[in-house]
Each structure stands twice: as C-alpha cells, then as structure tokens.
Design a protein around this motif. Structure first.
Motif, PDB file in Angstrom:
ATOM      1  N   UNK A   1     -23.432  43.971   1.742  1.00 18.27           N
ATOM      2  CA  UNK A   1     -22.617  43.352   2.769  1.00 18.27           C
ATOM      3  C   UNK A   1     -23.230  43.530   4.152  1.00 18.27           C
ATOM      4  N   UNK A   2     -22.969  42.559   5.019  1.00 15.95           N
ATOM      5  CA  UNK A   2     -23.562  42.604   6.367  1.00 15.95           C
ATOM      6  C   UNK A   2     -22.857  41.590   7.256  1.00 15.95           C
ATOM      7  N   UNK A   3     -23.287  41.548   8.498  1.00 14.20           N
ATOM      8  CA  UNK A   3     -22.803  40.544   9.448  1.00 14.20           C
ATOM      9  C   UNK A   3     -23.900  39.504   9.644  1.00 14.20           C
ATOM     10  N   UNK A   4     -23.544  38.227   9.484  1.00 15.04           N
ATOM     11  CA  UNK A   4     -24.526  37.158   9.617  1.00 15.04           C
ATOM     12  C   UNK A   4     -23.919  36.000  10.395  1.00 15.04           C
ATOM     13  N   UNK A   5     -24.786  35.110  10.851  1.00 12.04           N
ATOM     14  CA  UNK A   5     -24.343  33.895  11.517  1.00 12.04           C
ATOM     15  C   UNK A   5     -23.992  32.846  10.472  1.00 12.04           C
ATOM     16  N   UNK A   6     -23.131  31.936  10.867  1.00 15.55           N
ATOM     17  CA  UNK A   6     -22.784  30.821   9.982  1.00 15.55           C
ATOM     18  C   UNK A   6     -24.051  30.076   9.592  1.00 15.55           C
ATOM     19  N   UNK A   7     -24.112  29.688   8.318  1.00 20.00           N
ATOM     20  CA  UNK A   7     -25.298  29.031   7.797  1.00 20.00           C
ATOM     21  C   UNK A   7     -26.297  29.981   7.175  1.00 20.00           C
ATOM     22  N   UNK A   8     -26.079  31.254   7.378  1.00 21.88           N
ATOM     23  CA  UNK A   8     -26.997  32.254   6.848  1.00 21.88           C
ATOM     24  C   UNK A   8     -26.737  32.570   5.387  1.00 21.88           C
ATOM     25  N   UNK A   9     -27.498  33.544   4.890  1.00 21.71           N
ATOM     26  CA  UNK A   9     -27.416  33.923   3.474  1.00 21.71           C
ATOM     27  C   UNK A   9     -27.317  35.435   3.335  1.00 21.71           C
ATOM     28  N   UNK A  10     -26.689  35.848   2.258  1.00 16.66           N
ATOM     29  CA  UNK A  10     -26.626  37.258   1.883  1.00 16.66           C
ATOM     30  C   UNK A  10     -26.693  37.358   0.376  1.00 16.66           C
ATOM     31  N   UNK A  11     -27.105  38.513  -0.094  1.00 16.03           N
ATOM     32  CA  UNK A  11     -27.122  38.779  -1.531  1.00 16.03           C
ATOM     33  C   UNK A  11     -26.434  40.100  -1.783  1.00 16.03           C
ATOM     34  N   UNK A  12     -25.314  40.034  -2.476  1.00 15.18           N
ATOM     35  CA  UNK A  12     -24.567  41.230  -2.842  1.00 15.18           C
ATOM     36  C   UNK A  12     -25.013  41.713  -4.213  1.00 15.18           C
ATOM     37  N   UNK A  13     -25.012  43.035  -4.377  1.00 16.18           N
ATOM     38  CA  UNK A  13     -25.346  43.629  -5.664  1.00 16.18           C
ATOM     39  C   UNK A  13     -24.244  44.569  -6.108  1.00 16.18           C
ATOM     40  N   UNK A  14     -24.095  44.673  -7.408  1.00 13.27           N
ATOM     41  CA  UNK A  14     -23.113  45.574  -8.006  1.00 13.27           C
ATOM     42  C   UNK A  14     -23.816  46.332  -9.118  1.00 13.27           C
ATOM     43  N   UNK A  15     -23.811  47.644  -9.003  1.00 10.86           N
ATOM     44  CA  UNK A  15     -24.445  48.485 -10.014  1.00 10.86           C
ATOM     45  C   UNK A  15     -23.385  49.149 -10.867  1.00 10.86           C
TER      46      UNK A  15
ATOM     47  N   UNK B   1     -25.306  34.359  -1.806  1.00 10.07           N
ATOM     48  CA  UNK B   1     -24.408  33.533  -0.991  1.00 10.07           C
ATOM     49  C   UNK B   1     -25.233  32.780   0.047  1.00 10.07           C
ATOM     50  N   UNK B   2     -25.182  31.480   0.011  1.00 15.13           N
ATOM     51  CA  UNK B   2     -25.902  30.634   0.946  1.00 15.13           C
ATOM     52  C   UNK B   2     -24.921  29.784   1.756  1.00 15.13           C
ATOM     53  N   UNK B   3     -25.428  29.228   2.843  1.00 18.06           N
ATOM     54  CA  UNK B   3     -24.610  28.356   3.702  1.00 18.06           C
ATOM     55  C   UNK B   3     -23.279  29.021   4.032  1.00 18.06           C
TER      56      UNK B   3
END
Length: 129
Positions: free
Chosen positions: A9-23, A82-84
């Motif tokens: 998790x993080x803070x991003x601008x609209x249109x950006x991407x993140x990748x969450x992981x679950x272990x 997560x994109x866009x």
C-alpha cells in the motif's frame, strides 16, 4: 490459522499503479479461494476480486479492466495489480482466504465476506487527484 500479511500500500496520484501482495504462511492455502476486499472512509466493505484454487479470476464491476489478481502457489502469495487508479480507489485493502474450497473443490469461488475464514490486517492505498 492461516496468517495473512499484506504489503504494497502507498499514496499515489490518480492514473498511477500499485501492486499489493499478500503472504500466507500455510502451504495448504494453495487450494483456498483468495480474495481482496477494501473499505474506504465512511463506506461499506467492498469485494474487489477473487481467485479460486484452480486459478479462475473474478472482479467487481468498479475495478474490472483495471485490477488483476494473481497467485503464486510456490511462494504462497497472492497479488493485486492495480492500474489507472482513481481517487475512489482510496481504501484499506484486505487479503482474505476461504477454506470452503477444501470441502467444495478448488473451483469454488467466494465473494461474500461470510465465506472467508481468515483476514489480514490491511494495507492502505491512497489515491490523490
């Protein structure tokens, strides 16, 4: 227990991407249906995506085409790409596992909170406009 630990998790601008992981720390998780839920400020908990033990994927309408759920059974992890991203995606994201697959088969798909037995602590995603 099937402890689940989310990250990414993080803070991003609209249109950006993140990748969450679950272990997951338990080998038998590989037959479980895994999913991501989210809960935004002042909102109900919302189902985001599920992946069955046989790898079939399902998405909520609000994220379809933008998010991708995947699993790596060798590493006992499930990810959410997560994109866009949009400001309305801002929420705490939770990883969860359903052991109903153990009894119903690895093609079992769960999407309702009551179907899930194990929940992580959550990881915060904030999208600014």
């Amino acid at each position: 227990q099937v402890p689940l630990v989310e990250s990414g998790g993080d803070s991003v601008q609209a249109g950006g991407s993140l990748r969450l992981s679950c272990a997951a720390s338990r080998d038998t998780y590989s037959v479980y249906c895994m999913a991501w839920f989210r809960q935004g400020p002042g909102k109900e908990r919302e189902w985001v995506a599920s992946i069955s033990g046989d790898g079939s994927t399902y998405y909520g309408d609000s994220v379809k085409g933008r998010f991708t759920i995947a699993r790596d059974d060798a590493k006992n992890t499930v990810t959410l790409a997560m994109n866009s991203l949009k400001p309305e995606d801002t929420a705490m994201y939770y990883c969860t596992a359903s052991e109903m697959s153990v009894y119903s088969g690895d093609d079992y798909v769960a999407t309702a909170p009551w179907e899930f037995n194990y929940w992580g602590q959550g990881t915060q995603v904030t999208v600014s406009s």
